[in-house]
Design a protein around this motif. Structure first.
Motif, short mmCIF file in Angstrom:
data_model
loop_
_atom_site.label_atom_id
_atom_site.label_comp_id
_atom_site.label_asym_id
_atom_site.label_seq_id
_atom_site.Cartn_x
_atom_site.Cartn_y
_atom_site.Cartn_z
N VAL A 127 0.84 -1.20 0.00
CA VAL A 127 0.00 0.00 0.00
C VAL A 127 0.88 1.25 0.00
O VAL A 127 0.65 2.19 -0.78
CB VAL A 127 -0.95 0.00 1.21
N HIS A 128 1.89 1.25 0.84
CA HIS A 128 2.80 2.40 0.91
C HIS A 128 3.54 2.59 -0.42
O HIS A 128 3.69 3.73 -0.90
CB HIS A 128 3.81 2.20 2.05
N ALA A 129 4.01 1.48 -1.00
CA ALA A 129 4.77 1.56 -2.26
C ALA A 129 3.92 2.14 -3.38
O ALA A 129 4.38 3.01 -4.14
CB ALA A 129 5.30 0.18 -2.64
N ILE A 130 2.69 1.67 -3.50
CA ILE A 130 1.82 2.16 -4.58
C ILE A 130 1.47 3.63 -4.35
O ILE A 130 1.50 4.44 -5.28
CB ILE A 130 0.53 1.31 -4.66
N HIS A 131 1.16 3.99 -3.12
CA HIS A 131 0.84 5.38 -2.82
C HIS A 131 2.03 6.29 -3.16
O HIS A 131 1.84 7.40 -3.70
CB HIS A 131 0.46 5.52 -1.35
N SER A 132 3.24 5.84 -2.89
CA SER A 132 4.43 6.66 -3.13
C SER A 132 4.68 6.88 -4.62
O SER A 132 5.33 7.86 -5.00
CB SER A 132 5.66 6.02 -2.49
N LEU A 133 4.17 6.00 -5.47
CA LEU A 133 4.37 6.12 -6.91
C LEU A 133 3.41 7.11 -7.55
O LEU A 133 3.68 7.64 -8.63
CB LEU A 133 4.20 4.76 -7.59
N LEU A 134 2.27 7.34 -6.90
CA LEU A 134 1.22 8.15 -7.50
C LEU A 134 1.40 9.63 -7.21
O LEU A 134 1.87 10.03 -6.14
CB LEU A 134 -0.14 7.70 -6.97
N LYS A 135 0.97 10.45 -8.16
CA LYS A 135 0.87 11.88 -7.93
C LYS A 135 -0.25 12.13 -6.91
O LYS A 135 -1.12 11.28 -6.72
CB LYS A 135 0.55 12.60 -9.25
#
Length: 199
Positions: A127-135
């Protein structure tokens, strides 16, 4: 499970999660009247590239990450054959160790069979990894596997678990069984649209 675990399965034709086509819920999503028509997409665990190539063919700029060299090689070859090499980039990479230049770079993340493949103990990290990739305000477009069987991979999940895990960093706009699924997954999927909360 390391890269060799997954690579061996691709090389030996034992990628049972590969349905040989883009996930039907994604096809249905882009047919909606208010569906997005452009933007930068990241596909974690892109495998043989079916979903990534589908979005690239629809005009999105796509980056696919996968652990397995064989999957990345196959995807790159298919992109070239389809004339999509300018629209898409496949990278061999652990999604939990992505370089900083990728952070905050994408309008959309597309999830299909990555979340169910990782050890459930890593789901908060996912969850953290995906959130960090998004604008800021970026969207996760997801198909979650809810087969309900013990063990894995693929490891099952549920609407309650998805809500509990993702609501810390995402606003869940939609989470429901899709109207269309591959026949092997009928009744065992949830389609989700989740907007990234500001940091």
């Amino acid at each position: 499970m390391n890269a060799s675990f997954w690579d061996e399965r691709y090389r030996e034709g034992r990628a049972g999660w590969d349905i040989g086509e883009p996930a039907p819920p994604f096809v249905e999503f882009l047919q909606e009247q208010d569906a997005p028509s452009f933007g930068k997409i990241v596909v974690p665990g892109s495998g043989n590239g079916h979903d990534a190539l589908f979005f690239a063919a629809k005009g999105f700029e796509v980056t696919g990450f996968d652990f397995a060299p064989s999957a990345v090689s196959t995807s790159q070859k298919r992109a070239k054959e389809m004339g999509l090499s300018h629209q898409i980039n496949f990278v061999q990479q652990d999604i939990f160790k992505l370089p900083n230049p990728y952070k905050g770079s994408f309008d959309f993340a597309v999830e299909h069979t990555c979340f169910c493949a990782i050890d459930p103990g890593l789901r908060e990290d996912y969850v953290h990894a995906i959130h960090s990739l998004l604008k800021p305000g970026g969207m996760l477009v997801a198909v979650f596997y809810t087969h309900g069987r013990e063990g894995g991979p693929p490891f099952s999940t549920s609407a309650n678990e998805v809500t509990q895990l993702f609501s810390t960093k995402f606003e869940i706009k939609r989470l429901h069984p899709p109207k269309r699924s591959h026949h092997q997954r009928a009744g065992e999927e949830l389609f989700g649209l989740l907007h990234a909360k500001p940091l």
